[in-house]
Design a protein around this motif. Structure first.
Motif, short mmCIF file in Angstrom:
data_model
loop_
_atom_site.label_atom_id
_atom_site.label_comp_id
_atom_site.label_asym_id
_atom_site.label_seq_id
_atom_site.Cartn_x
_atom_site.Cartn_y
_atom_site.Cartn_z
N ALA A 137 19.79 59.75 63.64
CA ALA A 137 20.79 59.33 62.66
C ALA A 137 20.40 58.30 61.89
CB ALA A 137 21.81 58.88 63.69
N CYS A 138 19.49 57.70 62.08
CA CYS A 138 19.19 56.45 61.09
C CYS A 138 18.84 57.06 59.51
CB CYS A 138 18.11 55.63 61.50
SG CYS A 138 17.65 54.30 60.37
N PRO A 139 19.54 56.72 58.42
CA PRO A 139 19.31 57.40 57.29
C PRO A 139 18.01 56.77 56.67
CG PRO A 139 20.99 55.92 57.08
CD PRO A 139 20.59 55.96 58.49
N THR A 140 17.48 55.46 56.94
CA THR A 140 16.52 54.84 56.18
C THR A 140 15.10 54.65 57.00
OG1 THR A 140 17.00 52.83 57.39
CG2 THR A 140 18.13 53.32 55.48
N GLY A 141 14.89 55.27 58.37
CA GLY A 141 13.66 55.06 59.00
C GLY A 141 13.85 53.60 59.55
N ALA A 142 14.93 52.88 59.39
CA ALA A 142 14.87 51.42 60.09
C ALA A 142 14.74 51.56 61.53
CB ALA A 142 16.07 50.82 59.59
N THR A 143 15.18 52.57 62.09
CA THR A 143 15.23 52.85 63.70
C THR A 143 14.02 53.97 63.87
OG1 THR A 143 17.05 52.04 64.33
CG2 THR A 143 16.09 53.71 65.71
N MET A 153 11.48 51.73 67.75
CA MET A 153 11.43 50.34 67.22
C MET A 153 12.36 50.19 66.19
SD MET A 153 9.66 47.70 67.24
CE MET A 153 8.83 46.82 66.01
N MET A 154 12.92 48.96 65.70
CA MET A 154 13.63 48.61 64.83
C MET A 154 12.83 47.85 63.52
SD MET A 154 17.03 49.27 65.06
CE MET A 154 17.10 48.17 63.61
N ASP A 155 12.89 48.38 62.40
CA ASP A 155 12.35 47.59 61.29
C ASP A 155 13.86 46.67 60.54
OD1 ASP A 155 11.48 46.44 58.97
OD2 ASP A 155 10.31 48.34 58.48
N CYS A 159 16.81 47.89 57.64
CA CYS A 159 18.17 48.49 57.89
C CYS A 159 19.20 48.24 57.03
CB CYS A 159 18.28 47.65 59.24
SG CYS A 159 20.02 47.96 59.95
N ILE A 160 20.07 48.95 56.73
CA ILE A 160 21.13 48.83 55.88
C ILE A 160 22.34 48.35 56.46
CG2 ILE A 160 20.18 50.13 54.04
CD1 ILE A 160 22.02 52.16 54.59
N GLY A 161 22.54 48.55 57.78
CA GLY A 161 23.69 48.12 58.59
C GLY A 161 24.86 49.01 58.60
N CYS A 162 24.31 50.46 58.32
CA CYS A 162 25.41 51.55 58.41
C CYS A 162 26.00 51.72 59.80
CB CYS A 162 24.90 52.57 57.71
SG CYS A 162 23.52 53.46 58.79
N ALA A 173 23.40 50.87 73.52
CA ALA A 173 22.21 49.81 73.83
C ALA A 173 21.98 48.89 72.60
CB ALA A 173 20.79 50.49 74.03
N ARG A 174 22.82 49.17 71.60
CA ARG A 174 22.61 48.69 70.20
C ARG A 174 23.65 47.67 69.71
NH1 ARG A 174 19.72 50.92 66.39
NH2 ARG A 174 17.92 52.27 67.47
N SER A 175 23.29 46.58 69.25
CA SER A 175 24.10 45.52 68.88
C SER A 175 23.95 45.37 67.37
CB SER A 175 23.78 44.02 69.44
OG SER A 175 23.63 44.45 70.75
S1 SF4 Z 1 22.15 50.52 61.03
FE1 SF4 Z 1 20.09 50.30 60.38
S2 SF4 Z 1 18.90 51.20 61.94
FE2 SF4 Z 1 21.35 51.79 62.53
S3 SF4 Z 1 21.24 53.76 61.45
FE3 SF4 Z 1 21.96 52.24 59.92
S4 SF4 Z 1 19.72 51.80 58.96
FE4 SF4 Z 1 19.29 52.86 60.74
#
Ligand code: SF4
Ligand code: SF4
Ligand code: SF4
Lengths: 270, 124, 386
Positions: A137-143, A153-155, A159-162, A173-175
């Motif tokens: 799902a992650c659109p940026t590769g932050a996950t 992993m998380m970067d 992360c853009i916080g979407c 599992a995610r906060s």
């Molecule tokens: S909140 Fe961050 S880690 Fe989660 S999908 Fe969006 S960019 Fe990726």
């Protein structure tokens, strides 16, 4: 001795001194280094780091007897990872916590279970799924899933916080950092970064410890209740348990292939 | 013509406004940041083949991506020296003002210390 | 052409300044959220998307619905829609801009939003959604502006826009399909993971969007000398489309309810129980859902019978259909997707005042864009009518 303005400018380059030292000063840093250097710079892993093909965890339920057993494990993660406590459920951030059987294994509950069994505390954390929907799902590769050892992993820099990953993770599992976490961390561990407002976070299987050659903090604190190892290594303890005992995983019917296994009723040793 | 005059007048006002800071600072001595030359030399020696002061943001971005995305936490520089990638180690203890004084001087506000522990006064 | 938006009656300017005031309140609310974080909203660890993403979802549908005018007019040469088409295209522009704003206010790190393009992830539906939305905005800007410009000069639109117009048709379907795929592909969210999600989205969009458009056209007729439907039956043709789309929408919904309840699958049933009857004593969405159900039925009934020709009942019918869809998609669908949560617990969501101010502010921005664009279109038309 102090550097005077002229020396500084010479070193900084006029652009940086003007506060314009942005990306256009140097876009192809690699090429530039390679031209000037006797040897091309490279990156390596820490020599003492623990390596595996597929990290996995077994939760041995027989070892979690008292409230203290559980608290110790949760505390170990919370303190070293700077987990804030907002004092409310809405903004809550947690990497590892406990829940009872019927809420952890929602698909397997039945009304005839004895109270004892119903109240068994199950440790819950990110499952580091082999087939993680959060990563998809992650659109940026932050996950992302690490190619070499399967850790999800998380970067936090990216992360853009979407929160698409939070919708995608079927395990809760995610906060998300709804507020600035820093004022709500009891004592900050300076060796581990805190997170910033507006990013998602979760358990990372303690990658920062693995690279130092240490097992995850919760594993260390669990006194054998959490067993951590390489699932691809036929001689590892986790592999032996998982292949020879009856273990269950959360929501395995969804096909995400969790790497956290629960050993229920495994009193005798392997 | 009337129109042209107005445009020129507004242009002059515009240019005037934007150069106020320049005139304001003109003639003032510019002292430069308080930086220890030894520290600067150490900083430069991280990667001698580039101008570290100018290019460290790019290098550190690359470090960060290698560290987080690929788990490569050691940087071997162009002279074969291994360096642990760690902002905390790099910035020194909390009293070390190397990063802060230079950033303050150039009015650059990196967000690194929003999360990483760092020198006194680095956090916004 | 833009100068046409700068002259207008007192009433026009009063409306513009009213909208600007509402926008200013929204901007202030957003600045507060920007500084303090999304903790100012009602969203939580369990319900991690709320009103913002719901409005986004609903408005993608409104944007896509322009295709219900473009296709008949350009593809089937259905001349009756000639005067309505431009209103549809301009509505789409406003809707897409609102969509983008709703995404923007929803993310926790808005300054990093370009990371989606800097590190494109080809496996993420959100990446594709961003691409198709941006593309759709450009298409409609180009098409709307050039066709209106040509009309002003009294010439037929230039040849090169034709292919772009044709492109806009599949593109409109794609924006709403991709938006549905955001939800329909998530394992463990049983309210969303359904194969007919995209079909449902399109059906509800093709009901709600044109309903809004007719309401706007009726307003235009009232407030200006330009009549988008001077007795040629354009509105009634569109009403037919709305009627069938809404019936399809309700039909799809019934299919969902049947599958969930006849199969007796607890995971499938739980969210439906939550929205219609409440779950574990949590009933915040129940009144909304029943209102939507009643409105949908009233709306369809009024459009089936000759009441659809009635000057008073038609707007009521259209408003009912619009509101029914807005409640379903703009409130219930997103929230109920998180209820019950992964642990089969119920956490309810109540939007905060600050959150609502931001939502209203963005709708005011949309209204402002529509006002200005419609003003331009109307001025050009009025001029040509004389
Ligand atoms: S909140 Fe961050 S880690 Fe989660 S999908 Fe969006 S960019 Fe990726
Ligand atoms: S448990 Fe959730 S967050 Fe962890 S890898 Fe699986 S899907 Fe991703
Ligand atoms: S593995 Fe590490 S990060 Fe994950 S729960 Fe245990 S201590 Fe926390």
């Amino acid at each position: 001795m102090s550097v005077n303005r002229r020396q500084f400018l010479k070193r900084a380059g006029a652009l940086t001194a003007l506060g314009l030292g942005g990306s256009f000063v140097l876009t192809g840093i690699r090429g530039k280094i390679a031209d000037a250097a006797s040897q091309t710079p490279s990156y390596q892993k820490q020599k003492q780091g623990l390596v595996a093909k597929h990290w996995a965890m077994v939760v041995d339920m027989s070892k979690f007897k008292t409230e203290e057993d559980i608290e110790r494990v949760i505390q170990s993660c919370d303190t070293i990872h700077n987990i804030p406590d907002f004092g409310n459920k809405k903004d809550e951030i947690k990497w590892i916590w406990k829940d009872d059987f019927e809420h952890t294994f929602t698909e397997s509950k039945n009304e005839y279970l004895t109270e004892n069994f119903k109240e068994l505390p199950f440790m819950i954390m990110c499952n580091h799924c082999e087939n993680p929907p959060c990563v998809k799902a992650c659109p940026t590769g932050a996950t992302f899933k690490r190619a070499d050892d399967g850790i999800v992993m998380m970067d936090y820099h990216r992360c853009i916080g979407c929160r698409f990953c939070m919708g995608a993770c079927p395990f809760g599992a995610r906060s998300f950092n709804y507020r600035d976490p820093k004022p709500h961390i009891k004592t900050i561990n300076p060796d581990f970064p805190t997170r910033t407002i507006g990013v998602v976070e979760k358990c990372t299987f303690c990658v920062e410890r693995l690279e130092k050659g240490l097992k995850p903090a919760c594993v260390e604190a669990s006194k054998g209740g959490l067993i951590f190892g390489d699932l691809d290594d036929t001689n590892s303890e986790v592999r032996k348990i998982i292949s020879s005992k009856f273990t269950i995983r959360r929501k395995s019917e969804l096909g995400t292939q969790p790497s956290v296994y629960y050993l229920v009723g495994g009193e005798e040793s392997v | 013509m009337h129109k042209g005059g107005r445009i020129i007048a507004s242009l002059i006002i515009f240019v005037g406004l934007f150069t106020i800071p320049f005139f304001y600072n003109m003639g003032k001595a510019n002292a430069g940041p308080e930086i220890d030359a030894q520290q600067l030399a150490n900083f430069q020696s991280i990667e001698p083949s580039i101008n570290m002061v100018a290019n460290h943001p790019q290098l550190f971005n690359q470090w960060r991506n290698q560290f987080v995305q690929n788990g490569q936490t050691v940087y071997v520089n162009s002279e074969g020296k291994s360096i642990d990638i760690s902002l905390e180690k790099l910035a020194g203890d909390s009293s070390n003002q190397f990063c802060v004084s230079c950033h303050n001087y150039t009015a650059v506000k990196p967000t690194c210390w929003d999360c990483h522990s760092g020198p006194e006064g680095a956090r916004k | 052409m833009f100068e046409k938006a700068l002259t207008g009656s007192k009433r026009y300017w009063a409306w513009i300044f009213f909208l600007l005031a509402v926008i200013a309140l929204g901007v202030m609310a957003y600045l507060r959220q920007f500084n303090e974080g999304l903790g100012l909203t009602g969203m939580s660890r369990d319900v991690s998307w709320g009103l913002y993403i719901a409005q986004f979802t609903f408005l993608v549908g409104v944007a896509a619905s322009a295709v219900m005018l473009v296709t008949p007019y350009y593809l089937h040469d259905f001349k009756r829609f000639g005067k309505l088409v431009i209103l549809g295209e301009f509505l789409a522009i406003a809707a897409v801009i609102m969509c983008i704003l709703f995404i923007f206010v929803d993310v926790g790190q808005p300054m990093r939003i370009l990371n989606v393009l800097l590190y494109p992830q080809l496996h993420s539906v959100m990446f594709y959604d961003m691409c198709v939305l941006a593309g759709y905005l450009v298409i409609n800007l180009v098409v709307g502006w050039t066709t209106l410009g040509a009309e002003k000069k009294g010439t037929p639109p230039p040849k090169w826009v034709k292919p772009i117009i044709y492109l806009s048709i599949p593109w409109a379907f794609s924006i709403h399909t991709v938006t549905a795929f955001l939800y329909a592909g998530l394992p463990g969210r049983f309210f969303w993971m359904t194969a007919i999600m995209a079909a449902r989205f399109l059906a509800s969009a093709f009901a709600a969007g044109p309903a809004l458009l007719i309401l706007l056209a009726l307003l235009v007729r009232k407030l200006s000398k330009f009549d988008p439907d001077p007795g040629i039956g354009a509105i009634q043709s569109l009403v037919k489309i709305i009627r069938y789309a809404m019936i399809a929408n309700v039909f799809f919904y019934i299919c969902e309810v049947f599958t969930a309840f006849y199969s007796n699958s607890p995971d499938e049933m739980a969210p439906f129980k939550y929205v219609f009857f409440g779950l574990d004593g949590h009933t915040s969405l129940v009144p909304f859902m029943w209102t939507a159900a009643v409105l949908a039925i009233v709306g369809i009934a009024l459009l089936i019978f000759p009441t659809r020709e009635n000057k008073v009942l038609l707007p009521i019918a259209l408003l009912s259909i619009f509101l029914a869809n807005w409640i379903d998609k703009g409130i219930v669908l997103i929230i109920a997707g998180f209820v019950p949560n992964s642990f089969e617990r119920v956490t309810e969501y109540f939007p905060s005042g600050n959150e609502i101010s931001i939502v209203v502010g963005i709708y005011a921005i949309g209204a402002l864009i529509i006002t200005v664009l419609y003003k331009i279109a109307i001025s050009v038309r009025e001029q040509n009518q004389i």
